[in-house]
Design a protein around this motif. Structure first.
Motif, PDB file in Angstrom:
ATOM      1  N   GLY A  97       0.770  -1.236   0.000  1.00  0.00           N
ATOM      2  CA  GLY A  97       0.000   0.000   0.000  1.00  0.00           C
ATOM      3  C   GLY A  97       0.804   1.291   0.000  1.00  0.00           C
ATOM      4  O   GLY A  97       0.307   2.340  -0.431  1.00  0.00           O
ATOM      5  N   GLY A 135      -0.482 -18.995   5.145  1.00  0.00           N
ATOM      6  CA  GLY A 135      -0.156 -17.608   5.494  1.00  0.00           C
ATOM      7  C   GLY A 135       0.531 -16.834   4.381  1.00  0.00           C
ATOM      8  O   GLY A 135       0.982 -15.716   4.601  1.00  0.00           O
ATOM      9  N   PHE A 140      -3.996 -11.080  -0.779  1.00  0.00           N
ATOM     10  CA  PHE A 140      -4.146 -11.062   0.671  1.00  0.00           C
ATOM     11  C   PHE A 140      -4.594  -9.667   1.089  1.00  0.00           C
ATOM     12  O   PHE A 140      -4.717  -8.772   0.248  1.00  0.00           O
ATOM     13  N   GLN A 142      -4.311  -6.328   3.709  1.00  0.00           N
ATOM     14  CA  GLN A 142      -3.507  -5.593   4.687  1.00  0.00           C
ATOM     15  C   GLN A 142      -4.325  -4.465   5.304  1.00  0.00           C
ATOM     16  O   GLN A 142      -5.133  -3.825   4.621  1.00  0.00           O
ATOM     17  N   LEU A 145      -0.999   1.880   7.890  1.00  0.00           N
ATOM     18  CA  LEU A 145      -1.085   3.344   7.979  1.00  0.00           C
ATOM     19  C   LEU A 145       0.215   4.001   7.537  1.00  0.00           C
ATOM     20  O   LEU A 145       1.283   3.393   7.608  1.00  0.00           O
ATOM     21  N   GLU A 146       0.080   5.227   7.052  1.00  0.00           N
ATOM     22  CA  GLU A 146       1.237   5.997   6.577  1.00  0.00           C
ATOM     23  C   GLU A 146       1.161   7.389   7.188  1.00  0.00           C
ATOM     24  O   GLU A 146       0.108   8.025   7.173  1.00  0.00           O
ATOM     25  N   LEU A 277      11.717  -4.294   1.027  1.00  0.00           N
ATOM     26  CA  LEU A 277      11.353  -3.193   0.136  1.00  0.00           C
ATOM     27  C   LEU A 277      12.449  -2.145   0.239  1.00  0.00           C
ATOM     28  O   LEU A 277      12.911  -1.826   1.326  1.00  0.00           O
ATOM     29  N   TYR A 280      13.040   1.747   2.503  1.00  0.00           N
ATOM     30  CA  TYR A 280      13.244   2.016   3.929  1.00  0.00           C
ATOM     31  C   TYR A 280      14.532   2.776   4.235  1.00  0.00           C
ATOM     32  O   TYR A 280      15.578   2.550   3.617  1.00  0.00           O
ATOM     33  N   ALA A 296       5.987 -13.159   9.705  1.00  0.00           N
ATOM     34  CA  ALA A 296       5.662 -11.852  10.299  1.00  0.00           C
ATOM     35  C   ALA A 296       4.179 -11.541  10.121  1.00  0.00           C
ATOM     36  O   ALA A 296       3.620 -11.751   9.051  1.00  0.00           O
ATOM     37  N   GLY A 299       4.705  -5.387   9.722  1.00  0.00           N
ATOM     38  CA  GLY A 299       6.030  -4.796   9.637  1.00  0.00           C
ATOM     39  C   GLY A 299       5.937  -3.419   9.024  1.00  0.00           C
ATOM     40  O   GLY A 299       4.917  -3.049   8.434  1.00  0.00           O
ATOM     41  N   GLY A 301       8.257   0.687   8.658  1.00  0.00           N
ATOM     42  CA  GLY A 301       9.473   1.453   8.873  1.00  0.00           C
ATOM     43  C   GLY A 301       9.392   2.821   8.242  1.00  0.00           C
ATOM     44  O   GLY A 301       8.365   3.224   7.672  1.00  0.00           O
ATOM     45  N   GLY A 319       5.495   4.254   8.354  1.00  0.00           N
ATOM     46  CA  GLY A 319       4.217   3.545   8.409  1.00  0.00           C
ATOM     47  C   GLY A 319       4.416   2.075   8.655  1.00  0.00           C
ATOM     48  O   GLY A 319       5.537   1.599   8.859  1.00  0.00           O
ATOM     49  N   ALA A 321       2.225  -2.043   7.923  1.00  0.00           N
ATOM     50  CA  ALA A 321       1.049  -2.784   7.467  1.00  0.00           C
ATOM     51  C   ALA A 321       1.043  -4.135   8.162  1.00  0.00           C
ATOM     52  O   ALA A 321       2.105  -4.687   8.476  1.00  0.00           O
TER      53      ALA A 321
END
Ligand code: HAM
Length: 435
Positions: A97, A135, A140, A142, A145-146, A277, A280, A296, A299, A301, A319, A321
């Motif tokens: 996201g 999993g 999927f 999520q 927040l950002e 990703l 970060y 996880a 997660g 950052g 943020g 997710a």
């Protein structure tokens, strides 16, 4: 028989209620922290993800679903490559996201120069072409927040605090959660660190897998996460980012930890936590559940360079997710049912000659906001009671000819079997007061 695509799921019944519960809890909790909801499109231009997430990440190289509109397809097939398409014709389904939200922040100027930070949360389906297993899905969900425009270490700490509070509200025992944090440095100190890790891999090339040797050039830090146990063992001796941070990053990280300590949040530091990703910078974090075996559950950052990568002015951001499907499985393994109880309902049963009265009663109950069911298959009264039980009705309204003629209905409590007669004109209030 038509079947769903491998690695995708249908959400219905208790599973759907669990997802809705997750979004309800998010709306309330994140709202209290000042976050507004956002929904970005499920398809974006490929470059939004390539620039943001990073060309060399697995997510972009191996997992992103490309989308071609029907009219482009014949052309694609003829030429066999998408590179001849104009940038805006290359589309992908969002694998996460953050890049889309930051693209929207640039496009709509959410954080004007000197303006307040933008605080946004979302609950959306994401798409990654991974090999499906427990999993790990291809579609999927999520909740994330950002927080765009905040560089203060307090924002990093508050992000982690709200994440841990969210898990608590979803039913996790905080003692079972394992929060891992790290600082990945920034544009000033990371390039030298990345080069040191690249050199380390090349120096140990004869001991490492082919993927890691390829990673040395593309994305050396990913070698810390190699699926091959031996590679990870070798990487234990690799240079640690904690020894390579510049003074500013070191001070920022130290302050984040002080805030977390003050808030009573327990965490483990792991200098090999690098996340998958590329955007970060500085603080990164991940949460796992002891013994759940799903990886996880969340997660996130800091991503201070991402706004620029998406074409905006330099603006910091942070943020996280969390993954619905993994949270559902993890809670299940702890004996917590995220779905909660099925909602109770009122059932209107009637004699065959009282369908009209049942129609009016059902209408009145629904207009009063009560979840109401009735018979639409011409069942006998006995079969209607059975149906009421199957639907978990807590109250059954019974309309017989004598009752309707007298302007009343029988209201039966399905648990205690107590029943009373109430005037039809007061039916909704009388039923509501008994629920
Ligand atoms: P992520 O770690 O890639 O981060 O994904 C976040 C969470 O989504 C994971 O912890 C996991 O629970 C869930 N998840 C990821 N892939 C799958 C999958 N294939 N199947 C099921 N669940 C999955 C991000 O996506 C970042 N955008 C988080 C972020 C927001 N960083 C800053 N802001």
């Amino acid at each position: 028989m038509a079947q769903r695509v491998l690695g995708t799921e249908d959400l219905f019944g208790g599973y759907m209620r669990a997802w809705q519960h997750m979004t309800d809890v998010a709306r309330e909790l994140f709202g209290a922290y000042g976050f507004d909801a956002i929904e970005t499109p499920a398809i974006e231009q490929v470059d939004t993800f390539v620039h943001g997430i990073g060309e060399s990440t697995d997510v972009v190289r191996k997992e992103m679903f490309r989308v071609f509109s029907g009219s482009l397809l014949p052309e694609m097939l003829e030429r066999g490559t998408e590179s001849h398409l104009k940038a805006r014709q290359r589309m992908a389904m969002r694998p996460e996201g953050t890049a889309g939200v930051v693209r929207a922040a640039v496009e709509h100027n959410f954080v004007p120069q000197g303006g307040a930070p933008a605080k946004l949360w979302y609950a959306e389906a994401m798409f990654r072409g991974e090999r499906p297993k427990k999993g790990r899905l291809r579609q999927f969900h999520q909740v994330g927040l950002e927080w765009i425009g905040a560089s203060d270490p307090a924002a990093d700490a508050e992000c982690i605090i709200v994440l841990m509070e969210y898990f608590k509200r979803l039913g996790f025992d905080p003692d079972k959660l394992h929060l891992v944090i790290n600082s990945m440095g920034d544009a000033a100190c990371r390039p030298a660190y990345r080069e040191a890790v690249r050199q380390f891999i090349l120096d140990h090339a004869d001991e490492m897998c082919e993927d890691c040797i390829e990673r040395a050039e593309l994305n050396p830090l990913r070698a810390f996460d190699c699926k091959n146990d031996h590679c990870r063992e070798v990487m234990e001796a690799a240079p640690k980012v904690s020894d390579a941070l510049c003074d500013d990053c070191r001070a920022h990280y130290a302050q984040v930890k002080r805030y977390l300590d003050e808030a009573g949040i327990s965490y483990t530091e792991d200098p090999t936590l690098v996340r998958g990703l590329d955007y970060y910078t500085r603080t990164v974090f991940e949460v796992e559940v002891e013994g759940a075996g799903v990886g996880a559950i969340g997660g996130g950052g800091r991503y201070d360079g991402l706004m620029e990568l998406e074409g905006g002015k330099p603006t910091p951001g942070i943020g996280f997710a969390v993954g619905f499907e993994r949270i559902y499985l993890a809670l299940q393994s702890l004996g917590v049912d995220l779905a909660g109880e099925e909602p109770g309902c009122v059932y209107v049963a009637c004699m065959p000659d009282q369908r009209q009265a049942a129609f009016s009663a059902t209408l009145a109950l629904r207009q009063a906001g009560l979840r109401t069911e009735a018979d639409y298959q011409g069942r006998s009264l006995k079969a209607q009671f059975k149906q009421a039980n199957r639907l978990g009705a807590r109250i059954c309204v019974v309309l017989g000819s004598d009752e309707v003629a007298a302007g009343v209905a029988t209201v039966r409590d399905m648990e205690t079997h107590d029943q009373v007669q109430v005037p039809l004109s007061e039916l909704a209030e009388q039923v509501a007061s008994r629920l």
